[in-house]
Scaffold this motif. Structure first.
Motif, PDB file in Angstrom:
ATOM      1  N   GLY A   5       0.730  -1.129  -0.214  1.00 20.25           N
ATOM      2  CA  GLY A   5       0.177   0.172   0.188  1.00 20.25           C
ATOM      3  C   GLY A   5       0.679   1.503  -0.338  1.00 20.25           C
ATOM      4  O   GLY A   5       0.301   2.206  -0.126  1.00 20.25           O
ATOM      5  N   PHE A   6       2.496   1.266  -0.133  1.00 14.87           N
ATOM      6  CA  PHE A   6       2.842   2.786   0.246  1.00 14.87           C
ATOM      7  C   PHE A   6       3.656   2.463  -1.081  1.00 14.87           C
ATOM      8  O   PHE A   6       5.019   3.486  -1.084  1.00 14.87           O
ATOM      9  CB  PHE A   6       4.017   2.472   1.667  1.00 14.87           C
ATOM     10  N   LEU A   7       3.700   1.632  -2.062  1.00 15.96           N
ATOM     11  CA  LEU A   7       4.244   1.557  -3.465  1.00 15.96           C
ATOM     12  C   LEU A   7       3.532   3.397  -4.149  1.00 15.96           C
ATOM     13  O   LEU A   7       2.315   3.430  -4.004  1.00 15.96           O
ATOM     14  CB  LEU A   7       3.837   0.769  -4.433  1.00 15.96           C
ATOM     15  N   GLU A   8       4.303   3.713  -4.332  1.00 16.26           N
ATOM     16  CA  GLU A   8       3.607   5.226  -5.485  1.00 16.26           C
ATOM     17  C   GLU A   8       2.773   4.432  -6.277  1.00 16.26           C
ATOM     18  O   GLU A   8       2.350   5.577  -5.687  1.00 16.26           O
ATOM     19  CB  GLU A   8       4.811   5.626  -6.449  1.00 16.26           C
TER      20      GLU A   8
ATOM     21  N   PRO B 245       0.347   2.334  -5.307  1.00 19.34           N
ATOM     22  CA  PRO B 245       0.142   1.267  -4.630  1.00 19.34           C
ATOM     23  C   PRO B 245      -1.383  -0.078  -5.586  1.00 19.34           C
ATOM     24  O   PRO B 245      -2.573   0.666  -6.446  1.00 19.34           O
ATOM     25  CB  PRO B 245      -0.588   1.292  -3.669  1.00 19.34           C
TER      26      PRO B 245
ATOM     27  N   PHE C 259       8.514   4.129  -3.205  1.00 23.40           N
ATOM     28  CA  PHE C 259       7.913   4.651  -2.098  1.00 23.40           C
ATOM     29  C   PHE C 259       7.337   5.558  -1.701  1.00 23.40           C
ATOM     30  O   PHE C 259       7.658   6.575  -1.473  1.00 23.40           O
ATOM     31  CB  PHE C 259       8.505   3.643  -1.192  1.00 23.40           C
TER      32      PHE C 259
END
Lengths: 168, 678
Positions: free
Chosen positions: A31-34, A36, A157
């Motif tokens: 969920g913290f991927l650029e 997500p 991230f």
């Protein structure tokens, strides 16, 4: 024994089966991927095709996802992926079994630039830049990211997340 | 040093600062999803805070002594105000003088009007720097909308600026963009306590949200502990207060979030103040803020501008109005794998006016205040540097410089010692924090820190001109007061303990406090009329230890305990604040909780050793001693249905009446509450 994600209940780098908390951390980290994933996302559990033992362990890990791991609005489900098939696997992340560790560099090369997050439990893979992330859920959540590997994979991230993890 | 340029100068500077601040924030590039605390907390399995260094951190990583009280703990506390929550979960010095009148600080010095603890709501200052205190019943926040209360014990001026001397209390509400919190609380109790409060959160689409909250409360005052003259001016009157707040958060893009919040509150009640008397106050505040967060290639940029307004009425007499506008800009950027920087700027324009007072009160004569105007501007710049030296060792340093320009007009008078020119002053102050956090093992953390906090005297201390005819007394503010500093050194150790399924911690501290303001606790001058003129005290030292432990038992029980030892050694020049004995030397706060199915029971106990202060009486200003005392509170809650909870709550259960502080006598109270969560 599969290496699987993070160092589990032992120091990072030790191999052990993932705990439910380890898998929760893995799912929530997505969920913290650029960019997500939303809805349902698949994590490829990677094993070398020629090893029956490795497939067995990959199957066991996949089973530990149960019906899927819910992390906020995201549901993460496993998919068995062979080392040879990672390049075409429609997954958000690849979780390397211990048997797949020797192939980590090749796997990273196969998904370079495709924004696929590679995860393993062997901390040395972070130090060598062969995978992007190592996670551990217990006794304290630890997340390690190799910045160079992330850049090569096309992974970014969220800034707040980066400030709360260990980077190499 | 630069003298104050007058009112137009600061306004121009402020406008320029604001324009720059927002244009910078709007220049955001591609990015991410703001600070979703809920997601971060679920990921790391512990609270997340920015109150220690400005950068988002896990509670176990912060380089300061910190308590974080969660929404669940607040709900289980059975408290109906924030200071009571703090008393039940921390070892803070929480002195209570009336049912809604508190002084809260850390590590001693807990006199009324404490000017040492900075209190914020979502980063917005609610500490009233006009008076140098926090009016707790005026905070425009409902307990049921609080996500967590973050308490920093020890100076943190390097991050928050002036008045974060003893510590910082940052009250964080749920984020309407991420948290859907809607509830209604009705509570009734002894002493004719009545409360209706609630929160409504509505999604606005596209990841945006709006939260509106409000509360009305009233109750009888505590009945004993007043002087006759205090009752004569209405100090024992019933207490009522109301608050309203709205907070909207907008997702402008994946990288940019904007927010607006507004609040209004009014409290009518009694507050205990130096030099030791209970006075009836009517305090109104309102606020308006705009804020923006943007994730850019240059870091996480935060910008905000807000205005706080204050209007006060003392003993039926209009006293003063204040407006403070604050603009803040920061950029938190992780430069590489090891280094994070957070440069920041702040500008503050503070005005105090007495134009509307009429001096017609029977107790105090404020006519000498008529037409006085004053205030100050503060420009500040600083930087925080966090360095992950090794995977287990982190260094954090922060440095901040504040420059203050004081100004006033209308003070020229042959009857008072300070004239307009005496207010034409400016000075600078440097504050700093340095901390090392060593995660010795997976379960052990050692923390070493040193810090300097800086406090500015409340403007009333610098500019008051009030006469109390019945006492033959004048209160005259002094522009010559210097800012106070607190140099704090501490070492902390904490570890998880499997045997208790919890955690233990110990912190030792040593502090040197210089130029603490005697405030209105200054010893009166001789002669008639006598005058209270605030002065700076000699240096004093405080040292002590803080212990904490928390754990779980058998699945259904949880418990926690905090102990604080604080010894304060004053210099030769002291005051009626009596800082050396104003706080109990020993404080213990303990709790035990149990839950099964729909039933939840919580028991709280607090023990404090003696303290001493002064009371203004008909016979003069006399010392008062409060002996060792213990108090017990409890809550028994039952979930009637999903989202519906009924609870019986009690405080001060051991005695019908008890002297716990130097104000009115604490009374046993019992409440019945009904809470609906939607």
């Amino acid at each position: 024994m599969l290496a699987l994600l993070a160092g589990l209940a032992l120091p990072l780098g030790a191999a052990a089966d993932p705990t439910p908390r380890d898998l929760q951390v893995l799912a929530r980290a997505l969920g913290f991927l650029e960019r997500p994933p939303a809805g349902t996302a698949e994590v490829g559990v990677v094993y070398p095709q020629q090893s029956a033992a490795a497939r067995e362990e990959a199957t066991r890990i996949a089973a530990s996802f149960g019906e899927g791991i819910r992390a906020g609005n995201l549901v993460v489900r496993p998919r068995l992926v062979t080392v040879e098939g990672v390049a075409s696997a429609p997954v958000a992340a690849l979780l390397l079994t211990e048997a797949a560790v020797p192939h980590a560099a090749a796997i990273a090369g196969a998904v370079a630039g495709r924004s696929v997050l590679t995860i393993a439990s062997d901390r040395s893979l972070i130090d060598s830049g062969s995978v992007v992330m190592v996670v551990r859920g217990e006794p304290r959540v630890e997340i390690l990211v190799n910045r160079t590997a992330a850049q090569a994979a096309g992974i970014n991230f969220a800034a707040a997340f980066r400030m709360m993890i260990q980077e190499r | 040093m630069t003298a104050c340029k007058g009112r137009s100068g600061p306004s121009v500077r402020l406008a320029a600062a604001c324009a720059g601040l927002f244009s910078l924030a709007l220049a955001a590039g591609a990015g991410a999803q703001g600070l979703d605390r809920n997601a971060l907390e679920e990921l790391f399995g512990e609270p997340v805070t920015t109150s220690a260094t400005g950068k988002p951190q896990r509670a176990s990583d912060v380089p300061v002594a910190m308590d974080i009280i969660t929404a669940e703990q607040i709900r289980r506390s059975g408290a109906n105000d924030i200071p009571t929550v703090l008393a039940r979960f921390t070892s803070l010095d929480v002195q209570q003088y009336g049912p809604q009148d508190f002084s809260v600080t850390a590590r001693g010095y807990a006199a009324p009007n404490t000017q040492r603890m900075l209190v914020l709501v979502n980063g917005r200052q609610v500490y009233l720097d006009a008076f140098g205190r926090t009016s707790w019943d005026n905070l425009p926040v409902q307990l049921s909308e609080i996500r967590q209360i973050e308490v920093v014990r020890g100076p943190n001026s390097a991050l928050f600026g002036f008045n974060a001397v003893a510590g910082v209390i940052n009250i964080l509400t749920f984020d309407p963009a991420h948290d859907r919190v809607t509830n209604l609380v009705a509570r009734g109790g002894t002493r004719h306590y009545g409360e209706v409060s609630g929160v409504v959160t509505a999604p606005l689409g596209g990841g945006s949200g709006l939260r509106v909250s409000g509360g009305l409360r009233e109750q009888d005052a505590w009945r004993r502990g007043y002087e006759a003259f205090e009752l004569g001016i209405g100090a024992g009157r019933d207490v009522s207060h109301g608050q309203f707040a709205a907070d909207a958060s907008f997702r402008i893009s994946d990288a940019v979030w904007a927010g607006f919040d507004a609040s209004y509150s009014r409290s009518i009640g009694t507050e205990f103040q130096l030099p030791g008397l209970l006075l009836p106050w009517d305090v109104k505040t309102w606020s308006l803020r705009g804020r923006m967060t943007a994730e850019t290639g240059a870091g996480l940029i935060g910008a905000s501008i807000y205005h706080n307004a204050l209007d006060t009425n003392l003993a039926g007499t209009p006293l003063l109005s204040q407006g403070v506008t604050i603009a803040q800009l920061s950029d938190t950027v992780k430069l590489n794998a090891a280094h994070t920087l957070r440069p920041f700027l702040e500008y503050r324009h503070n005005t105090i006016s007495t134009r509307d007072q009429n001096g017609s009160g029977s107790f105090i004569d404020t006519s000498p205040l008529r037409g006085l105007e004053g205030g100050y501007d503060v420009a500040a710049a600083g930087v925080m540097w966090n360095w992950a030296v090794t995977p287990s060792l982190e260094w954090t340093g922060a440095l901040r410089y504040d420059h203050l320009w004081l100004q006033a007009k209308g003070f020229d008078s042959p009857f008072f010692p300070f004239q307009d020119r005496d207010y034409d002053r400016d000075y600078g102050a440097l504050s700093w924090n340095a901390g090392l956090v060593w995660r010795a093992t997976d379960i052990e953390t050692v923390r070493l820190s040193a810090s300097r906090g800086v406090g500015v005297p409340g403007f009333f201390d610098m500019g008051a001109r009030v006469v109390v005819p019945s006492f033959g007394l004048a209160i005259i503010g002094s522009p010559l007061l210097k800012p106070s500093t607190a140099d704090n050194y501490e070492i902390g150790y904490s570890r998880q303990v499997a045997a208790i399924d919890g955690r233990v911690g110990v912190t030792g501290f040593y502090q040197t406090n210089r130029n603490v303001s005697a405030s209105l606790g200054a010893f009166p001058t001789g002669g008639l009329p006598s005058a209270i003129i605030p002065y700076n005290l000699d240096s004093s030292q405080a040292y002590g230890v803080e212990l904490s432990a928390a754990g779980r038992l058998g699945g259904n029980f949880d418990w926690g305990a905090e102990y604080r030892l604080a010894a304060v050694e004053e210099g030769d020049r002291s005051s009626l604040a009596n800082f050396g004995h104003a706080s109990p030397r020993n404080l213990v706060s303990a709790r035990l909780g149990w839950g099964q199915g729909p039933l939840r029971a919580d028991l709280f106990a607090r023990y404090a050793t003696s303290l001493e202060g002064y009371r203004v009486t008909d016979r003069g200003i006399l010392p008062v001693r409060v002996g060792d005392h213990a108090s017990v509170a409890a809550r028994l809650g039952y979930k009637l249905a999903e989202g519906v909870t009924v609870a019986i709550e009690g405080s001060n259960l051991l005695h019908e009446r008890q002297r716990q502080g130097i104000g009115a006598e604490a009374e046993r109270s019992v409440y019945l509450s009904l809470r609906f969560d939607f």
